[in-house]
Design a protein around this motif. Sequence first.
Motif, short mmCIF file in Angstrom:
data_model
loop_
_atom_site.label_atom_id
_atom_site.label_comp_id
_atom_site.label_asym_id
_atom_site.label_seq_id
_atom_site.Cartn_x
_atom_site.Cartn_y
_atom_site.Cartn_z
N GLY A 120 9.56 1.80 -22.25
CA GLY A 120 8.31 2.51 -22.01
C GLY A 120 8.50 4.01 -21.96
N ILE A 121 9.58 4.45 -21.32
CA ILE A 121 9.86 5.88 -21.28
C ILE A 121 10.12 6.40 -22.69
CG2 ILE A 121 11.54 7.61 -20.51
CD1 ILE A 121 11.87 5.92 -17.95
N ALA A 122 10.88 5.63 -23.49
CA ALA A 122 11.18 6.05 -24.86
C ALA A 122 9.91 6.09 -25.71
CB ALA A 122 12.21 5.10 -25.47
N ALA A 123 9.02 5.12 -25.51
CA ALA A 123 7.82 5.04 -26.35
C ALA A 123 6.79 6.11 -26.00
CB ALA A 123 7.20 3.65 -26.23
N PHE A 124 6.59 6.37 -24.70
CA PHE A 124 5.53 7.28 -24.27
C PHE A 124 6.05 8.65 -23.87
CE2 PHE A 124 3.94 2.97 -23.39
CZ PHE A 124 2.78 3.00 -24.13
N GLY A 125 7.37 8.77 -23.73
CA GLY A 125 7.94 10.05 -23.36
C GLY A 125 7.58 10.49 -21.95
N ASN A 126 7.25 9.54 -21.08
CA ASN A 126 6.82 9.87 -19.72
C ASN A 126 7.83 9.30 -18.71
OD1 ASN A 126 5.56 10.26 -17.25
ND2 ASN A 126 3.53 9.70 -18.03
N PRO A 127 8.57 10.15 -18.00
CA PRO A 127 9.56 9.64 -17.04
C PRO A 127 8.93 8.97 -15.82
CG PRO A 127 9.37 12.03 -16.88
CD PRO A 127 8.56 11.62 -18.08
N LEU A 128 7.62 9.05 -15.67
CA LEU A 128 6.94 8.38 -14.55
C LEU A 128 6.53 6.95 -14.89
CD1 LEU A 128 4.63 11.25 -13.23
CD2 LEU A 128 6.88 10.57 -12.38
N PHE A 129 6.88 6.47 -16.07
CA PHE A 129 6.48 5.13 -16.48
C PHE A 129 6.89 4.06 -15.45
CE2 PHE A 129 6.92 1.11 -18.75
CZ PHE A 129 5.74 1.05 -19.49
N PRO A 130 8.12 4.09 -14.89
CA PRO A 130 8.47 3.07 -13.87
C PRO A 130 7.56 3.11 -12.65
CG PRO A 130 10.44 4.16 -14.68
CD PRO A 130 9.27 4.94 -15.21
N ALA A 131 7.08 4.30 -12.28
CA ALA A 131 6.15 4.39 -11.14
C ALA A 131 4.85 3.66 -11.44
CB ALA A 131 5.87 5.86 -10.82
N PHE A 132 4.36 3.78 -12.68
CA PHE A 132 3.12 3.09 -13.05
C PHE A 132 3.29 1.57 -13.02
CE2 PHE A 132 2.48 7.13 -15.72
CZ PHE A 132 1.81 7.76 -14.68
N THR A 133 4.44 1.08 -13.49
CA THR A 133 4.66 -0.38 -13.46
C THR A 133 4.74 -0.88 -12.02
OG1 THR A 133 7.09 -0.18 -13.59
CG2 THR A 133 5.87 -0.29 -15.66
N ILE A 140 0.84 -1.20 0.00
CA ILE A 140 0.00 0.00 0.00
C ILE A 140 0.87 1.25 0.00
CG2 ILE A 140 -1.69 1.32 1.33
CD1 ILE A 140 -2.84 -1.40 2.27
N GLY A 141 1.93 1.24 0.81
CA GLY A 141 2.83 2.39 0.86
C GLY A 141 3.50 2.67 -0.47
N LEU A 142 3.96 1.62 -1.15
CA LEU A 142 4.60 1.80 -2.46
C LEU A 142 3.60 2.30 -3.50
CD1 LEU A 142 6.87 -1.37 -2.51
CD2 LEU A 142 7.67 1.00 -2.60
N PHE A 143 2.37 1.77 -3.45
CA PHE A 143 1.35 2.22 -4.40
C PHE A 143 1.07 3.71 -4.24
CE2 PHE A 143 -2.96 3.08 -5.79
CZ PHE A 143 -3.02 2.41 -7.01
N VAL A 144 0.98 4.17 -3.00
CA VAL A 144 0.66 5.57 -2.74
C VAL A 144 1.84 6.49 -3.07
CG1 VAL A 144 0.10 7.22 -0.90
CG2 VAL A 144 -1.08 5.02 -1.01
N MET A 145 3.07 6.05 -2.78
CA MET A 145 4.22 6.93 -2.86
C MET A 145 5.00 6.85 -4.17
SD MET A 145 4.01 8.59 -0.10
CE MET A 145 5.58 9.45 -0.09
N ALA A 146 4.68 5.90 -5.04
CA ALA A 146 5.48 5.70 -6.26
C ALA A 146 5.54 6.98 -7.10
CB ALA A 146 4.93 4.53 -7.07
N ILE A 147 4.40 7.53 -7.46
CA ILE A 147 4.39 8.71 -8.32
C ILE A 147 5.03 9.93 -7.63
CG2 ILE A 147 2.90 10.40 -9.46
CD1 ILE A 147 1.07 8.12 -10.26
#
Length: 452
Positions: free
Chosen positions: A393-406, A316-323
């Motif tokens: 994923g970062i290269a494809a979507f241009g979003n540096p937060l992609f690892p947080a979503f995974t 739960i903590g990781l889900f909330v704090m990732a982004i």
Amino acid sequence: MTSEHASPAPDARTVRRAVAASAIGNATEWFDYGVYAVSVAYITHNFFPGPAGTLLALSTFAFSFLIRPLGGMVWGPLGDRFGRKRVLALTILLMAGATCAIGLLPTYSVLGIAAPILLTLLRAVQGFSTGGEYGGAATFMAEYAPDRRRGFFGSFLEFGTLAGFALGSLIVLLGETFIGTAAMNEWGWRVPFLLAAPLGLIGLYLRTRLAETPIFEELQAKGQAEESATTGLKDLVLKYWPSMLTLTGLVIALNVVNYTLLTYMPTYLETIAGLPSQMVLTIMFVAQFVMMLAIPFFGALSDRVGRKPLWYGSLIGLFVMAIPMFMLIGQGSWWALLAFGVLGLLYIPQLATISATFPAMFPAHVRYAGFAITYNVATSLFGGTAPLYNQAGIAAFGNPLFPAFTMMLACVVGLVAVRFMRETRGASLRGTGLPGADQPAARAPRGQLQHK
């Protein structure tokens, strides 16, 4: 256990030696992986020149994980048949030998395409050996640890894992500091890989001086080790598939976070966050060192409150704090250390309880195989490939937060799996049937170790 075949509980000194041997051997194995993770820039320069070099270097890292299930299917049944100690001695030799050989490889400028091919083959050997190493080391430690302190003692296996990663970061950092990036690119990158040879010999020495686990000796005495050679895999699939499915979900959560933080983060900090290499190595070492100090505390806490509450809190903590934490990493400088430290400490409750939780999900006669096969299949598909799919994923979507979503998606999978995970606090690992084997042995007086 009252059977005539029951082995006496090991004394405290033997338990400590077994814990030390498992932890130091595991540190050696993960030093090898950690060195590669923080050396991706050097590997790219020397073996994969060109615009796609970083992705190719990360693909080679991921490829070794695709081999791990094969290692698990080979080493796991062998460990249930011939013993945990023998297999662990072979796996550490293979890993150390392959890592040392990487340090001796001619580069692309010398051999051309043959150089990255040889590197990939050596990474495959590393993956094959790790397929038996991790499940075996966790099983070995869990079967030696007293029931009511398995969380504490088992956490030292992951203390060794983090020590291996931290040592790899420290050695590369020292190289960057004293001889500089140019020299590291030219020849200095070889030194950490060559150090695997003496570290492997130390781990081998410690492991070969220990006896087999008391639980495996009981299986041998009752003839069930021989039986597992012919019926173990069949029993595993037909009888214990619910445990395999639950473990798969737990491993997805565990290792998507693990390989995002510990192996992909150096590349992310340097190529996405734009931090200089020495700062990246310093952040990795400091954060991993703090995580090392915290892990025995959470292992001991799991012996008091249980494994499941720690897993729920971590996920739960990781889900909330990732982004928020990945956004903070984007601020650069020492904000990245703070963010990485927060994510690392939230992750530690999972890591600290692996040895106490995962082996207890299988009975003794299929424990090594059940853990090794399930763990490595899930890790190869979702964990070891994390650096590759995060970078892509970062290269494809241009979003540096992609690892947080995974990481958040993996945490959702983990929360579902924890719902079906049985609590293993105080459970005895003796016996060959799962029902009841993982229920807490709550009647032992406080402070008294129970060995059934």
